[in-house]
Design an enzyme around this catalytic site. Sequence first.
Site, PDB file in Angstrom:
ATOM      1  N   ASN A  73      -6.334  -3.004  12.493  1.00 17.74           N
ATOM      2  CA  ASN A  73      -7.195  -1.808  12.469  1.00 17.74           C
ATOM      3  C   ASN A  73      -8.581  -2.130  13.016  1.00 17.74           C
ATOM      4  OD1 ASN A  73      -9.336  -1.670  10.089  1.00 17.74           O
ATOM      5  ND2 ASN A  73      -7.609  -2.850   9.327  1.00 17.74           N
ATOM      6  N   GLU A  96       3.249  -5.738   8.784  1.00 22.29           N
ATOM      7  CA  GLU A  96       3.584  -4.367   8.372  1.00 22.29           C
ATOM      8  C   GLU A  96       4.699  -3.797   9.244  1.00 22.29           C
ATOM      9  OE1 GLU A  96       0.341  -1.414   8.079  1.00 22.29           O
ATOM     10  OE2 GLU A  96       1.860   0.033   8.685  1.00 22.29           O
ATOM     11  N   SER A 139      -6.929  -8.762  12.383  1.00 24.77           N
ATOM     12  CA  SER A 139      -6.800  -7.443  11.752  1.00 24.77           C
ATOM     13  C   SER A 139      -6.561  -6.384  12.827  1.00 24.77           C
ATOM     14  CB  SER A 139      -8.083  -7.139  10.972  1.00 24.77           C
ATOM     15  OG  SER A 139      -8.215  -5.750  10.792  1.00 24.77           O
ATOM     16  N   CYS A 168       0.836  -1.205   0.000  1.00 24.46           N
ATOM     17  CA  CYS A 168       0.000   0.000   0.000  1.00 24.46           C
ATOM     18  C   CYS A 168       0.876   1.263   0.000  1.00 24.46           C
ATOM     19  CB  CYS A 168      -0.883  -0.020   1.238  1.00 24.46           C
ATOM     20  SG  CYS A 168      -1.868   1.472   1.363  1.00 24.46           S
TER      21      CYS A 168
HETATM   22  S1  SF4 Z   1      -5.435   0.394   6.082  1.00 21.78           S
HETATM   23 FE1  SF4 Z   1      -3.436  -0.349   5.358  1.00 21.78          FE
HETATM   24  S2  SF4 Z   1      -3.845  -1.093   3.300  1.00 21.78           S
HETATM   25 FE2  SF4 Z   1      -5.562   0.246   3.847  1.00 21.78          FE
HETATM   26  S3  SF4 Z   1      -5.039   2.285   3.004  1.00 21.78           S
HETATM   27 FE3  SF4 Z   1      -4.363   2.140   5.151  1.00 21.78          FE
HETATM   28  S4  SF4 Z   1      -2.222   1.485   5.047  1.00 21.78           S
HETATM   29 FE4  SF4 Z   1      -3.186   1.037   3.089  1.00 21.78          FE
END
Ligand code: SF4
Length: 378
Positions: A287, A151, A285, A121
């Site tokens: 996030n 990451e 995940s 990304c």
């Molecule tokens: S959550 Fe991760 S994959 Fe999605 S835009 Fe953000 S950095 Fe990129």
Amino acid sequence: MKKDFTPTLLDLGPLQIFLARHFGFCYGVENAIEIAFRTIDENPGKRIFLLSEMIHNPQVNMDLKSRGVTFLQDTYGKELVSFDEITSDDVVIIPAFGTTLEIEKKLQKIGVETQKYNTTCPFVEKVWNRSEQIAEKKYTVIIHGKPNHEETRATFSHAAWHTPSVVVNDFKETELLAKYIMQPSGKFYDDFKNQFSNGFDVEKDLERIGVVNQTTMLASDTQAIADFLRQIIIKKYHLDNSNVDTYFADTRDTLCYATNDNQTSVIKMLQTPADFAIVVGGYNSSNTSHLVELCEEKLPAYFINTEEKILSAKQIRHYNFHTKEEILTSGYLTERTPVKVLITSGASCPDALVEGVINKLSGFFPESKLGHEGLGYF
Ligand code: SF4
């Protein structure tokens, strides 16, 4: 233009759903999935490997596997297929999290074209660039991230190529690091085992620092960590705001827009009084778990990866990311109507899963405007 973060109300009568204004798939994930499926179409007859999970979403990963893609490593970097078996004829896709320089070099040595099917990304690359910029100015990079996350491992590898680097998992570890900034000691090497770069010298490598983060950490946590370390540096060198940048690089936050928007939308959504929240996403995940963390502070929050976890109007099976196990909760739906539910999903969660959750819940209220028909009714 100022963005609107007000949740969307889906008023179904006895069931009111407040959907976060921004949720689900981000640019990076959509881009990665598109490239992955294009790679399969462009390479009939070739063996296609994915370095590790494409994104932290079981459905997407299963879909790729069913199209013949093989995973080279698990999410913790353990080899599932030996690199010795890879040849220059194979296609290897680099996932959205990016990868370490060591793995990139290993693949290039085999003759695999790593750039061709690289889905890293751009927002992750932005963090690498930021690390490089501060490295050029001879600052040590402090990475706020989960040490085992793909990451963070990739960012650490890129940063450590240029400058001494350390990973801090949370505020508690940052306080520990601050102790070594104020008073360097060899105990650092035990406390931060596997989290510092080769040749790290605690006596001099904590003198000038800058903070970057795994893009999906909680924005408020990263901010608190950066602010705290900045104050420590001010204290140590008797500085003030006018000259602190001599020892503390101004990195600003390196969260991606999707993480920011999804987190801000949840914060705004939580201003609505509700009975419970449902957060949809892959259990590994990062996030998504941060969205759960935000919700948990205000009301019961159920972290599920598919609508199938809503077993009935009485029971829901959901993931406790603190203890890393699924648990069963009974009586999650209140008798009193309207039942008010907040819903959001992580950046690696297809919207169809959220739709599935809404349909499942509305099915428990036959008198609701969707009833058993689900969203397709409209
Ligand atoms: S959550 Fe991760 S994959 Fe999605 S835009 Fe953000 S950095 Fe990129």
